[in-house]
Design a protein around this motif. Sequence first.
Motif, PDB file in Angstrom:
ATOM      1  N   LEU A   1       0.005  -0.471   8.589  1.00 47.98           N
ATOM      2  CA  LEU A   1      -0.736  -0.934   7.407  1.00 47.98           C
ATOM      3  C   LEU A   1      -1.344  -2.322   7.624  1.00 47.98           C
ATOM      4  N   VAL A   2      -0.523  -3.281   8.056  1.00 49.31           N
ATOM      5  CA  VAL A   2      -0.999  -4.664   8.153  1.00 49.31           C
ATOM      6  C   VAL A   2      -2.051  -4.784   9.262  1.00 49.31           C
ATOM      7  N   PHE A   3      -1.798  -4.135  10.402  1.00 50.09           N
ATOM      8  CA  PHE A   3      -2.754  -4.223  11.504  1.00 50.09           C
ATOM      9  C   PHE A   3      -4.094  -3.596  11.104  1.00 50.09           C
ATOM     10  N   LEU A   4      -4.057  -2.392  10.526  1.00 49.67           N
ATOM     11  CA  LEU A   4      -5.324  -1.745  10.159  1.00 49.67           C
ATOM     12  C   LEU A   4      -6.055  -2.534   9.076  1.00 49.67           C
ATOM     13  N   THR A   5      -5.319  -3.074   8.116  1.00 48.54           N
ATOM     14  CA  THR A   5      -5.962  -3.839   7.048  1.00 48.54           C
ATOM     15  C   THR A   5      -6.664  -5.068   7.622  1.00 48.54           C
ATOM     16  N   GLN A   6      -5.973  -5.792   8.487  1.00 46.66           N
ATOM     17  CA  GLN A   6      -6.564  -7.007   9.052  1.00 46.66           C
ATOM     18  C   GLN A   6      -7.676  -6.668  10.043  1.00 46.66           C
ATOM     19  N   PHE A   7      -7.451  -5.596  10.845  1.00 44.67           N
ATOM     20  CA  PHE A   7      -8.484  -5.231  11.822  1.00 44.67           C
ATOM     21  C   PHE A   7      -9.749  -4.748  11.119  1.00 44.67           C
ATOM     22  N   ASN A   8      -9.549  -4.064   9.972  1.00 44.60           N
ATOM     23  CA  ASN A   8     -10.699  -3.613   9.194  1.00 44.60           C
ATOM     24  C   ASN A   8     -11.570  -4.804   8.773  1.00 44.60           C
TER      25      ASN A   8
ATOM     26  N   ALA B   1      -4.983  15.011  10.081  1.00 45.83           N
ATOM     27  CA  ALA B   1      -5.848  14.978   8.901  1.00 45.83           C
ATOM     28  C   ALA B   1      -5.399  13.852   7.962  1.00 45.83           C
ATOM     29  N   GLU B   2      -4.092  13.723   7.785  1.00 46.61           N
ATOM     30  CA  GLU B   2      -3.571  12.668   6.897  1.00 46.61           C
ATOM     31  C   GLU B   2      -3.897  11.280   7.448  1.00 46.61           C
ATOM     32  N   ALA B   3      -3.826  11.155   8.770  1.00 39.64           N
ATOM     33  CA  ALA B   3      -4.105   9.860   9.394  1.00 39.64           C
ATOM     34  C   ALA B   3      -5.549   9.445   9.148  1.00 39.64           C
ATOM     35  N   ILE B   4      -6.458  10.408   9.254  1.00 38.77           N
ATOM     36  CA  ILE B   4      -7.875  10.105   9.023  1.00 38.77           C
ATOM     37  C   ILE B   4      -8.083   9.692   7.565  1.00 38.77           C
ATOM     38  N   ALA B   5      -7.415  10.408   6.649  1.00 34.86           N
ATOM     39  CA  ALA B   5      -7.507  10.041   5.226  1.00 34.86           C
ATOM     40  C   ALA B   5      -6.914   8.648   4.993  1.00 34.86           C
ATOM     41  N   ALA B   6      -5.787   8.351   5.671  1.00 38.45           N
ATOM     42  CA  ALA B   6      -5.164   7.028   5.506  1.00 38.45           C
ATOM     43  C   ALA B   6      -6.099   5.942   6.021  1.00 38.45           C
ATOM     44  N   GLY B   7      -6.775   6.189   7.139  1.00 40.30           N
ATOM     45  CA  GLY B   7      -7.723   5.224   7.686  1.00 40.30           C
ATOM     46  C   GLY B   7      -8.859   4.962   6.714  1.00 40.30           C
ATOM     47  N   ALA B   8      -9.389   6.061   6.112  1.00 33.80           N
ATOM     48  CA  ALA B   8     -10.482   5.910   5.143  1.00 33.80           C
ATOM     49  C   ALA B   8      -9.992   5.129   3.929  1.00 33.80           C
ATOM     50  N   LEU B   9      -8.777   5.433   3.488  1.00 37.57           N
ATOM     51  CA  LEU B   9      -8.199   4.753   2.325  1.00 37.57           C
ATOM     52  C   LEU B   9      -8.053   3.251   2.595  1.00 37.57           C
ATOM     53  N   ILE B  10      -7.507   2.907   3.764  1.00 36.01           N
ATOM     54  CA  ILE B  10      -7.297   1.490   4.098  1.00 36.01           C
ATOM     55  C   ILE B  10      -8.634   0.775   4.243  1.00 36.01           C
TER      56      ILE B  10
ATOM     57  N   ASP C   1      -6.156 -10.837   0.560  1.00 39.41           N
ATOM     58  CA  ASP C   1      -6.968 -10.166  -0.467  1.00 39.41           C
ATOM     59  C   ASP C   1      -7.060  -8.655  -0.252  1.00 39.41           C
ATOM     60  N   SER C   2      -7.292  -8.241   0.999  1.00 35.78           N
ATOM     61  CA  SER C   2      -7.422  -6.804   1.274  1.00 35.78           C
ATOM     62  C   SER C   2      -6.083  -6.096   1.101  1.00 35.78           C
ATOM     63  N   LEU C   3      -5.018  -6.787   1.523  1.00 36.99           N
ATOM     64  CA  LEU C   3      -3.678  -6.197   1.479  1.00 36.99           C
ATOM     65  C   LEU C   3      -3.237  -5.913   0.038  1.00 36.99           C
ATOM     66  N   ILE C   4      -3.734  -6.707  -0.909  1.00 37.99           N
ATOM     67  CA  ILE C   4      -3.397  -6.485  -2.321  1.00 37.99           C
ATOM     68  C   ILE C   4      -3.795  -5.063  -2.727  1.00 37.99           C
ATOM     69  N   TYR C   5      -4.906  -4.593  -2.179  1.00 36.13           N
ATOM     70  CA  TYR C   5      -5.343  -3.227  -2.497  1.00 36.13           C
ATOM     71  C   TYR C   5      -4.755  -2.192  -1.546  1.00 36.13           C
ATOM     72  N   THR C   6      -4.730  -2.506  -0.242  1.00 37.83           N
ATOM     73  CA  THR C   6      -4.305  -1.461   0.700  1.00 37.83           C
ATOM     74  C   THR C   6      -2.810  -1.170   0.591  1.00 37.83           C
ATOM     75  N   ALA C   7      -1.979  -2.195   0.287  1.00 37.68           N
ATOM     76  CA  ALA C   7      -0.529  -1.986   0.343  1.00 37.68           C
ATOM     77  C   ALA C   7      -0.042  -0.932  -0.650  1.00 37.68           C
ATOM     78  N   PRO C   8      -0.331  -1.082  -1.962  1.00 37.68           N
ATOM     79  CA  PRO C   8       0.185  -0.054  -2.865  1.00 37.68           C
ATOM     80  C   PRO C   8      -0.479   1.301  -2.637  1.00 37.68           C
ATOM     81  N   LEU C   9      -1.779   1.309  -2.291  1.00 35.26           N
ATOM     82  CA  LEU C   9      -2.451   2.603  -2.110  1.00 35.26           C
ATOM     83  C   LEU C   9      -1.900   3.342  -0.901  1.00 35.26           C
TER      84      LEU C   9
END
Lengths: 313, 212
Positions: free
Chosen positions: A188-195, A248-257, A295-303
């Motif tokens: 979560l943290v790596f993808l959020t920051q890398f995004n 499939a779930e991983a791709i959805a998780a990537g889009a979500l993050i 700022d991004s983590l506030i949204y990505t973490a709970p979702l």
Amino acid sequence: MSVLGLQPVVVQALGGIFALLSLASVVVAVIGSRLSDDVRQEVVARIQSWWLMFFIFAVAMALSRNVSLAFFAFVSFMALKEYFSLVPTRRADRRVLFWAYLAIPAQYVLVAMEWYGMFIILIPVYAFLLLPMRMVLAGETRHFLRAAGITHWGLMAMVFSISHVAYLLVLPEAINPGAGGAGLVLFLVFLTQFNDVAQYCWGKLLGRNKALPTVSPGKTTEGVIGGLATTIVLAWLLAGWLTPLSTAEAIAAGALIGMAGFIGDVTISALKRDLGVKDSGSLLPGHGGILDRIDSLIYTAPLFFHFIHYLHY
Amino acid sequence: MIGILRWLFFTLLVRPVVGIVLGMNVRGREHLPKTGPAIITANHNSHLDAMVLMSLLPHRLLHRVRPVAAADYFMKGRFLSWFSTKIIGILPIARKSGAGDDPLAGCYEALEAGEILIIFPEGSRGEPERMAPFRGGVAKLARLYPDVPVAPVFMHGLGKALPRGEGLLVPFMLDIYVGPSLHGRDEDDDFLVTLREKIEVLASQHHAASWD
């Protein structure tokens, strides 16, 4: 190989981030002279802050589960303090804000106890109902609704949302035997920051059309789409290693993050614009304050948490 | 022994409280004096003001910093006087002096010994985050010691974190603005006016959101 109780996969992932940061430092050292002074200074300061955050994060993760939880509680504290210092507050609410701060230890103790039912309602239900009651006791009705709204928004964003990162750490190991909760946090943290970084880079390379000119003039549609695509590819590559997600779930998780990260970023931008400040503070050179970083983590973490919790836990 | 207590007090209590529980955004830190004699002047909101200014200075200067404080308040009782003078290092002055005594005599000695004075020209904490009229002591010192630099500082946040009459510390970030030093030799008789203007200019850089 197990270092200080971390799973081998988590050590490898931390090693990967270490390699990536080293690469970034080398690249900037080599091509730095070709960048303009402003951009170079910003990038150098950002990478230095990344190193600092990486070491604090890695050490906290390696020491013990409770040290990691305390680390996230501290992040919530720093963020809530920065928020309360930026927004207008009423003198009558000093003690109300003190009670709001007490929600931080309470929320993270619930995480340590793995008491999910109370973790999920402490702030949305109890803090939501009790803090206005404390405000009523103070007796000041001028700007009452604004003050109540501002206080609760801060608690939800800085404490409730961020504590979801911590709750990933205590999810049952058996469902993710390779990497455990630490693997989910890293994912979560790596993808959020890398995004964020990918959005910035794609925006600099291809950016033409401003995505939200009145809120965040630096954000371009090309950057957002490039960041989203990069994050989806990385999620797909990393999920099998760090998470129990299917392809499939991983791709959805990537889009979500990717999407949620963008929304979190511009939401905090809108907040700062409303308050008339550029950076939320000067804690991390080149990054502004801690709010600018999470700022991004506030949204990505709970979702992300509820996505994976619904599917697998 | 006192030196160790003092070091422990600042290292284990003051610096963590000021740096972590509160947190500071400092602009113009390079304008702070690097050696004595010097005077630091600031607006006054809270008992913690002097501690915050002291924690902005390097450890090696700590033993030479003297916050100038009211004797009638800080010299009440044996423990408080011991703590104020030995641990914090205040320089007590009488707010109402008897005829013939110069209340600033201690300040002259300190400046001549190369110490750094912290002076709050408002004289008292007053209303939180509101600047009261300045008193003349600092102008007199600047006239008598025209080469001693006087650094203007504006602080915001402590009036919210720990205002007068409140015992509960509520975490708020502090914003601190330090301006270039003034010297008594460069000003005529309106030193106090100039100093206040400098602090007001620093204050005007600050964006404070408030409904009070």
